[in-house]
Design a protein around this motif. Structure first.
Motif, short mmCIF file in Angstrom:
data_model
loop_
_atom_site.label_atom_id
_atom_site.label_comp_id
_atom_site.label_asym_id
_atom_site.label_seq_id
_atom_site.Cartn_x
_atom_site.Cartn_y
_atom_site.Cartn_z
N SER A 39 29.60 -7.34 -4.61
CA SER A 39 29.58 -8.62 -5.32
C SER A 39 28.17 -9.00 -5.75
O SER A 39 27.95 -9.48 -6.86
CB SER A 39 30.17 -9.73 -4.45
OG SER A 39 31.53 -9.51 -4.23
N MET A 40 27.20 -8.77 -4.84
CA MET A 40 25.81 -9.06 -5.21
C MET A 40 25.38 -8.20 -6.39
O MET A 40 24.71 -8.69 -7.31
CB MET A 40 24.88 -8.83 -4.01
CG MET A 40 24.95 -9.92 -2.97
SD MET A 40 23.63 -9.82 -1.71
CE MET A 40 24.15 -8.39 -0.78
N ALA A 41 25.77 -6.93 -6.38
CA ALA A 41 25.43 -6.04 -7.51
C ALA A 41 26.09 -6.53 -8.79
O ALA A 41 25.46 -6.57 -9.86
CB ALA A 41 25.86 -4.61 -7.20
N ASP A 42 27.36 -6.92 -8.71
CA ASP A 42 28.08 -7.44 -9.87
C ASP A 42 27.42 -8.70 -10.43
O ASP A 42 27.45 -8.94 -11.63
CB ASP A 42 29.54 -7.74 -9.52
CG ASP A 42 30.39 -6.49 -9.40
OD1 ASP A 42 30.00 -5.43 -9.93
OD2 ASP A 42 31.47 -6.58 -8.75
N ASN A 43 26.84 -9.50 -9.55
CA ASN A 43 26.21 -10.76 -9.95
C ASN A 43 24.75 -10.60 -10.37
O ASN A 43 24.07 -11.58 -10.65
CB ASN A 43 26.31 -11.79 -8.83
CG ASN A 43 27.74 -12.22 -8.59
OD1 ASN A 43 28.55 -12.23 -9.51
ND2 ASN A 43 28.06 -12.54 -7.35
N GLY A 44 24.25 -9.36 -10.37
CA GLY A 44 22.88 -9.12 -10.80
C GLY A 44 21.82 -9.43 -9.76
O GLY A 44 20.63 -9.50 -10.08
N ASP A 45 22.21 -9.59 -8.51
CA ASP A 45 21.26 -9.86 -7.42
C ASP A 45 20.36 -8.64 -7.23
O ASP A 45 20.80 -7.50 -7.35
CB ASP A 45 22.05 -10.15 -6.13
CG ASP A 45 21.19 -10.73 -5.02
OD1 ASP A 45 20.06 -10.25 -4.82
OD2 ASP A 45 21.67 -11.66 -4.35
N TRP A 46 19.11 -8.86 -6.93
CA TRP A 46 18.14 -7.77 -6.77
C TRP A 46 18.30 -7.02 -5.45
O TRP A 46 17.90 -5.88 -5.32
CB TRP A 46 16.71 -8.31 -6.87
CG TRP A 46 16.42 -9.36 -5.82
CD1 TRP A 46 16.59 -10.70 -5.95
CD2 TRP A 46 15.98 -9.14 -4.48
NE1 TRP A 46 16.27 -11.33 -4.77
CE2 TRP A 46 15.88 -10.40 -3.84
CE3 TRP A 46 15.64 -8.01 -3.75
CZ2 TRP A 46 15.48 -10.55 -2.52
CZ3 TRP A 46 15.23 -8.17 -2.43
CH2 TRP A 46 15.15 -9.42 -1.84
N TYR A 47 18.85 -7.67 -4.42
CA TYR A 47 18.90 -7.09 -3.07
C TYR A 47 19.58 -5.71 -3.02
O TYR A 47 19.00 -4.77 -2.46
CB TYR A 47 19.57 -8.08 -2.11
CG TYR A 47 19.66 -7.56 -0.69
CD1 TYR A 47 18.54 -7.59 0.14
CD2 TYR A 47 20.84 -7.04 -0.19
CE1 TYR A 47 18.61 -7.11 1.44
CE2 TYR A 47 20.92 -6.55 1.10
CZ TYR A 47 19.81 -6.59 1.91
OH TYR A 47 19.88 -6.10 3.20
N PRO A 48 20.78 -5.53 -3.58
CA PRO A 48 21.39 -4.19 -3.51
C PRO A 48 20.55 -3.11 -4.18
O PRO A 48 20.46 -1.99 -3.68
CB PRO A 48 22.73 -4.37 -4.24
CG PRO A 48 23.02 -5.81 -4.18
CD PRO A 48 21.69 -6.50 -4.20
N THR A 49 19.90 -3.46 -5.28
CA THR A 49 19.07 -2.48 -5.98
C THR A 49 17.87 -2.07 -5.14
O THR A 49 17.55 -0.88 -5.05
CB THR A 49 18.61 -3.05 -7.34
OG1 THR A 49 19.76 -3.35 -8.12
CG2 THR A 49 17.72 -2.07 -8.07
#
Length: 150
Positions: A46-56
């Motif tokens: 979900s974080m990746a889908d929302n463009g959050d930097w943390y997963p990257t």
């Protein structure tokens, strides 16, 4: 198995580590669906889908680690020049893969979103890769340079 001075166990271990790096790179490139498929859990997806930097950031570090491990495997197999602290590096890589393969029960509670299938499959893969690195390191031990002369 050593043929023409190249250690096939370490080559297969290096290919496995490089494959893991590429799979994780796929998560960064393709987003939440890849995180879900590889078992990272809904929160990371979900974080990746929302463009959050943390997963990257987290996944980039994992990609770098697996890439470094692949290079150490190739170095130990004598495919590329010997890297610094090669003996120690191969021992640590072998140890981490093997521990991850057998101690998953201890870390499962830290990642409650991951399925039992994820833990069994990923732990089996880690155990297999750790075995490749361990056997290859043992076979080439006397010809490797670096610290860890134990």
């Amino acid at each position: 198995m050593v043929i023409s001075g190249k250690n096939k166990f370490l080559i297969l271990g290096a290919i496995s580590s490089a494959s893991a790096a590429l799979a994780h790179l796929g998560c960064i490139i393709f987003g939440g669906d890849w995180y879900r498929f590889l078992g990272a859990g809904e929160q990371m997806a979900s974080m990746a889908d929302n463009g959050d930097w943390y997963p990257t950031i987290v996944t980039s570090v994992i990609v770098l680690v697996f890439t470094l491990w692949a290079l150490y495997g190739l170095s130990g197999a004598k495919v590329i020049p010997q890297l610094p602290f090669l003996k120690l590096g191969l021992l640590v890589i072998s140890f981490i893969y093997l521990i991850r393969g057998v101690a998953f029960v201890v870390i499962m509670p830290m990642f409650p979103e991951n399925s039992s299938t994820f833990w069994i499959v990923s732990s089996s893969i880690c155990l297999g890769i750790g075995t490749l690195y361990s056997v290859g390191t043992f076979q080439n031990w006397s010809t490797l340079r670096g610290k860890a002369n134990v």
